[in-house]
Design a protein around this motif. Sequence first.
Motif, mmCIF file in Angstrom:
data_model
loop_
_atom_site.group_PDB
_atom_site.id
_atom_site.type_symbol
_atom_site.label_atom_id
_atom_site.label_comp_id
_atom_site.label_asym_id
_atom_site.label_seq_id
_atom_site.Cartn_x
_atom_site.Cartn_y
_atom_site.Cartn_z
ATOM 1 N N ASP A 181 0.807 -1.224 0.000
ATOM 2 C CA ASP A 181 0.000 0.000 0.000
ATOM 3 C C ASP A 181 0.842 1.277 0.000
ATOM 4 O OD1 ASP A 181 0.972 0.203 2.600
ATOM 5 O OD2 ASP A 181 -0.991 0.113 3.559
ATOM 6 N N GLY A 182 2.135 1.147 -0.249
ATOM 7 C CA GLY A 182 3.031 2.290 -0.230
ATOM 8 C C GLY A 182 3.833 2.386 1.050
ATOM 9 N N LEU A 183 3.350 1.735 2.089
ATOM 10 C CA LEU A 183 4.034 1.718 3.384
ATOM 11 C C LEU A 183 4.329 0.315 3.874
ATOM 12 C CD1 LEU A 183 1.866 4.400 5.248
ATOM 13 C CD2 LEU A 183 4.143 4.737 4.271
ATOM 14 N N GLU A 184 3.425 -0.593 3.590
ATOM 15 C CA GLU A 184 3.442 -1.914 4.210
ATOM 16 C C GLU A 184 3.079 -2.962 3.165
ATOM 17 O OE1 GLU A 184 4.091 -3.623 7.936
ATOM 18 O OE2 GLU A 184 3.901 -1.469 7.736
ATOM 19 N N THR A 185 3.631 -4.165 3.295
ATOM 20 C CA THR A 185 3.218 -5.300 2.470
ATOM 21 C C THR A 185 2.175 -6.076 3.261
ATOM 22 O OG1 THR A 185 5.383 -5.420 1.412
ATOM 23 C CG2 THR A 185 3.984 -7.385 1.272
ATOM 24 N N TRP A 186 1.070 -6.374 2.593
ATOM 25 C CA TRP A 186 -0.081 -7.004 3.242
ATOM 26 C C TRP A 186 -0.381 -8.360 2.618
ATOM 27 C CZ3 TRP A 186 -1.954 -4.881 7.546
ATOM 28 C CH2 TRP A 186 -1.681 -3.531 7.776
ATOM 29 N N ASN A 187 -0.781 -9.293 3.454
ATOM 30 C CA ASN A 187 -1.256 -10.607 3.037
ATOM 31 C C ASN A 187 -2.765 -10.636 3.204
ATOM 32 O OD1 ASN A 187 1.339 -12.247 2.765
ATOM 33 N ND2 ASN A 187 1.565 -11.259 4.741
ATOM 34 N N VAL A 188 -3.484 -10.807 2.116
ATOM 35 C CA VAL A 188 -4.932 -10.984 2.183
ATOM 36 C C VAL A 188 -5.176 -12.462 2.462
ATOM 37 C CG1 VAL A 188 -7.114 -10.814 0.933
ATOM 38 C CG2 VAL A 188 -5.327 -9.082 0.581
ATOM 39 N N ILE A 189 -5.960 -12.717 3.493
ATOM 40 C CA ILE A 189 -6.228 -14.106 3.906
ATOM 41 C C ILE A 189 -7.729 -14.332 4.030
ATOM 42 C CG2 ILE A 189 -3.986 -14.481 5.008
ATOM 43 C CD1 ILE A 189 -5.231 -13.782 7.702
ATOM 44 N N VAL A 190 -8.138 -15.573 3.782
ATOM 45 C CA VAL A 190 -9.549 -15.943 3.738
ATOM 46 C C VAL A 190 -9.792 -17.154 4.620
ATOM 47 C CG1 VAL A 190 -11.362 -16.855 2.223
ATOM 48 C CG2 VAL A 190 -9.839 -15.065 1.393
ATOM 49 N N TRP A 191 -10.869 -17.083 5.405
ATOM 50 C CA TRP A 191 -11.327 -18.239 6.180
ATOM 51 C C TRP A 191 -12.692 -18.628 5.625
ATOM 52 C CZ3 TRP A 191 -14.276 -18.038 11.323
ATOM 53 C CH2 TRP A 191 -14.401 -19.327 11.870
ATOM 54 N N LYS A 192 -12.758 -19.830 5.085
ATOM 55 C CA LYS A 192 -14.016 -20.319 4.511
ATOM 56 C C LYS A 192 -14.859 -20.897 5.640
ATOM 57 C CE LYS A 192 -16.040 -23.200 1.035
ATOM 58 N NZ LYS A 192 -16.000 -24.438 0.333
ATOM 59 N N PHE A 193 -16.066 -20.347 5.782
ATOM 60 C CA PHE A 193 -16.991 -20.866 6.769
ATOM 61 C C PHE A 193 -17.508 -22.216 6.295
ATOM 62 C CE2 PHE A 193 -18.267 -16.249 7.906
ATOM 63 C CZ PHE A 193 -17.174 -16.131 8.737
ATOM 64 N N ASN A 194 -17.528 -23.186 7.161
ATOM 65 C CA ASN A 194 -18.063 -24.495 6.794
ATOM 66 C C ASN A 194 -19.574 -24.410 6.714
ATOM 67 O OD1 ASN A 194 -15.536 -25.722 6.785
ATOM 68 N ND2 ASN A 194 -15.611 -26.081 8.978
ATOM 69 N N LYS A 195 -20.107 -25.016 5.705
ATOM 70 C CA LYS A 195 -21.567 -25.006 5.503
ATOM 71 C C LYS A 195 -22.192 -26.182 6.190
ATOM 72 C CE LYS A 195 -21.625 -21.471 2.849
ATOM 73 N NZ LYS A 195 -22.315 -20.282 3.075
#
Length: 185
Positions: A171-185
């Motif tokens: 983002d210009g300052l920081e490196t970010w990891n986008v993470i996902v938690w899949k809700f169990n159906k």
Amino acid sequence: MQIIFQPAISDNHFEQIIALQQKNLYKNLNADQQAQQGFVFAEHTVDLLKKMADDLPQIVALADDKVIGYNLCMPSDKASLLPELAPMFAAFDEVIYKGKPLNDYRYIVGGQVCVDADYRGQGLLSKLYHATKDHLPVEYDLCVTEVSSRNHNSLKAHQKMGFEHVHTYHDGLETWNVIVWKFNK
């Protein structure tokens, strides 16, 4: 000591969330503390937390009525509540998850999770996220959030509970990891 997980409902809860957030805010910690303990980035106000709670439950972990942890969340359509998170929401627009654009899913945004230093190592992060999922008013497919690449402890804890890394951006300052938690159906 019994730990209770519930939505934040009182000004006292929201004020304690802010106090715990300030203790763990990146700008209030030196580099060694950040590396050892982890940190949070976004700053909230009691009024903002109340607005967020109007849409989705803001879960707290309570020990003897003291907030020892919290998990904040918001619907994906509330990006304007925190303008400083605009780069995160722009990154979400680029994510493909399981062959579909992220925006094709019904997801909540993990707004911030934090556990008091005295209570870490007890699985509270996972319990906070599960309590959030259990208190959601409607069914969602996913929880999506981001963790700074410098925040190794948080990234490891999220991955341990089942979050998947799906995207990285700067983002210009920081490196970010986008993470996902899949809700169990």
